[in-house]
Each structure stands twice: as structure tokens, then as C-alpha cells.
Design an enzyme around this catalytic site. Structure first.
Site, mmCIF file in Angstrom:
data_model
loop_
_atom_site.group_PDB
_atom_site.id
_atom_site.type_symbol
_atom_site.label_atom_id
_atom_site.label_comp_id
_atom_site.label_asym_id
_atom_site.label_seq_id
_atom_site.Cartn_x
_atom_site.Cartn_y
_atom_site.Cartn_z
ATOM 1 N N THR A 29 0.844 -1.186 0.000
ATOM 2 C CA THR A 29 0.000 0.000 0.000
ATOM 3 C C THR A 29 0.880 1.238 0.000
ATOM 4 O O THR A 29 2.075 1.144 -0.303
ATOM 5 C CB THR A 29 -0.988 -0.057 1.190
ATOM 6 O OG1 THR A 29 -1.913 1.032 1.092
ATOM 7 C CG2 THR A 29 -0.302 -0.008 2.535
ATOM 8 N N ASN A 30 0.332 2.411 0.281
ATOM 9 C CA ASN A 30 1.142 3.630 0.351
ATOM 10 C C ASN A 30 0.647 4.495 1.499
ATOM 11 O O ASN A 30 -0.298 4.135 2.193
ATOM 12 C CB ASN A 30 1.108 4.369 -1.001
ATOM 13 C CG ASN A 30 -0.298 4.799 -1.374
ATOM 14 O OD1 ASN A 30 -0.918 5.590 -0.674
ATOM 15 N ND2 ASN A 30 -0.816 4.243 -2.467
ATOM 16 N N LEU A 31 1.291 5.644 1.701
ATOM 17 C CA LEU A 31 1.047 6.438 2.905
ATOM 18 C C LEU A 31 -0.100 7.449 2.775
ATOM 19 O O LEU A 31 -0.268 8.293 3.643
ATOM 20 C CB LEU A 31 2.329 7.176 3.312
ATOM 21 C CG LEU A 31 3.431 6.256 3.837
ATOM 22 C CD1 LEU A 31 4.710 7.058 4.104
ATOM 23 C CD2 LEU A 31 2.968 5.583 5.142
ATOM 24 N N SER A 32 -0.899 7.351 1.718
ATOM 25 C CA SER A 32 -2.043 8.264 1.614
ATOM 26 C C SER A 32 -2.988 8.044 2.797
ATOM 27 O O SER A 32 -3.357 6.914 3.106
ATOM 28 C CB SER A 32 -2.801 8.000 0.309
ATOM 29 O OG SER A 32 -4.050 8.655 0.340
ATOM 30 N N ALA A 96 -4.581 7.863 -4.165
ATOM 31 C CA ALA A 96 -3.209 7.472 -4.510
ATOM 32 C C ALA A 96 -3.274 6.005 -4.931
ATOM 33 O O ALA A 96 -3.118 5.089 -4.117
ATOM 34 C CB ALA A 96 -2.289 7.659 -3.313
#
Ligand code: C5P
Length: 224
Positions: A29-32, A96
């Protein structure tokens, strides 16, 4: 009090990160945080729009009066957007979205082996949701598509070219690459006339400004 500049308009918004499974308990995943997209959803609703929010995994409460559908992966986000896009006046793609997904995620939890060998992940590209919606813009000019771009350098140059590459009338650039999870942001709006900077403010203030900029552009567009 916000003027109802979007009364009668249907707006579809994506927000948050996506989650790409490796196996049933692991993923990429990502930090959004989803904060900007949720602020845009709230501001659009305050402006009188009928708002649908397609959200990746976040810890945020649904803004008042907003219809929310939760998704995990980029493919699920793509499918949900395509399910809802008919009849929308505006599409705002704040999510994102992961660029890549794991090919053939394991149905069972991947086990550690005794010999220290590690799994190899193979990736394939996810569909570009915003670009796909943009290619479906009707002759009447809707949905009016708005994209976001987080760049760490050359924002002005990259923002302008990304707007053209995605085939959209309005692109919102985030200054700096540390906007994820923050309450404040600085944004630059790119349209066919050039760019305009909206100075640093909290995300709700910027979201309200963005909504009024979108409303102005829709009003000017005689096709709407
Ligand atoms: O190409 P890039 O990821 O920088 O573009 C960002 C914009 O495109 C954002 O509006 C994002 O929501 C959207 N996007 C998308 N689907 C993807 C990748 C990005 O809708 N697979």
C-alpha cells in the site's frame, strides 16, 4: 457557510490509498491518509452536490451526507468507479492508486521456508482509472475530470505535462512529497491557461477553494 455553487451536480470522488494483496494477510500500500479526498468530498457536499466517495482503506469518518463505497485494490476502485460514472457531472480523482499489483496473489498465507529463501513477487500494471474515465468524456463535456499529482521536483513542468497526458481539463499539483497524512497542503491548479498557486492552508480550506474553482470552470463551459 458555503454558497451552493454545485447544487444539482453529481460528483464522484476517489480517495485514500489502494491495497494490493500478496496473500490473505499481506499486501502493498502507500502512505495516503485519504484526508485530502475526504475534505474534497465534504466541500463538494457543502456546495450542494450529490457526492459519491469511492474510498481505499482509511481511518476517516464518512463526511456528512456523502455516499461512500469502500474498496481495497486498484482493480476494485476501477470497477466501482465504472459502476458509478454514468450520469456524473464531475469526477475528482484524489486517490493514490497503486501503479502495480502483484500477479497471482497467493490464496493461502505464504509460509517461511527453513532454508532462508524468500518469495519473489511479480508485478503487473494497474489500470489508470482517471485516464480511462477521461477517454469516456462525452461530447457534452462531462464528466469534467480533475486529477491530482504528487511530485517531489519540477512540479510546474511535470504538472502541466501530466494534465495533457491524462487528457483532463484540470490537474491539482501538491507541492512537496510530504503532503501524505498532513493536515496542511499547498496546491497548484493547472488548466489550459497555465497554473495558479493556492497558498498553504489546511486541507478543508483548500478543498473548498478547489470546489469553487471547479464550479467556476463548469459554469464557463457552455457545454454543461
Ligand atoms: O500518473 P500519476 O499516478 O502521477 O497520476 C495521478 C493521478 O492519476 C491522480 O489523480 C490519481 O488518482 C490518478 N490515477 C488513477 N489510476 C491509476 C494511477 C493514478 O486514477 N492507476
Amino acid at each position: 457557510f458555503q454558497p451552493k455553487v454545485l447544487a444539482g451536480k453529481r460528483i464522484l470522488i476517489t480517495a485514500g490509498p489502494t491495497f494490493e494483496a500478496i496473500d490473505p494477510v499481506r499486501g502493498i500500500t502507500n502512505l495516503s491518509s485519504g484526508k485530502m479526498g475526504y475534505a474534497v468530498a465534504r466541500a463538494a457536499r457543502e456546495a450542494g452536490a450529490d457526492v459519491t466517495l469511492i474510498s481505499g482503506p482509511t481511518a476517516l469518518a464518512t463526511p456528512f451526507g456523502v455516499a461512500r463505497q469502500n474498496v481495497k485494490s486498484a482493480q476494485q476502485m476501477f470497477d466501482a468507479v465504472m459502476d458509478h460514472i454514468g450520469g456524473q457531472h464531475v469526477f475528482i480523482s484524489v486517490a493514490a492508486v497503486a501503479d502495480w499489483k502483484v500477479v497471482n496473489p497467493s490464496e493461502q498465507k505464504v509460509k517461511k521456508t527453513g532454508d532462508g529463501s524468500v518469495p519473489e513477487l511479480k508485478f503487473e500494471q494497474n489500470p489508470d482509472i482517471l485516464a480511462s474515465v477521461a477517454t469516456r468524456t462525452s461530447l457534452a463535456g462531462w464528466p469534467y475530470c480533475v486529477g491530482f499529482a504528487a511530485e517531489s521536483e519540477n512540479l510546474i513542468e511535470y504538472g502541466a505535462s501530466k494534465r495533457e497526458r491524462k487528457g483532463i481539463p484540470l490537474l491539482v499539483g501538491n507541492i512537496g512529497h510530504n503532503t501524505f497524512g498532513q493536515d496542511d497542503n499547498t496546491i497548484i491548479l493547472f488548466d489550459e491557461h497555465g497554473h495558479t498557486i493556492l497558498p498553504r492552508a489546511d486541507k478543508l480550506t483548500l478543498a473548498r477553494q478547489l470546489i469553487s474553482e471547479i464550479a467556476k470552470r463548469i459554469d464557463k463551459n457552455s457545454l454543461f
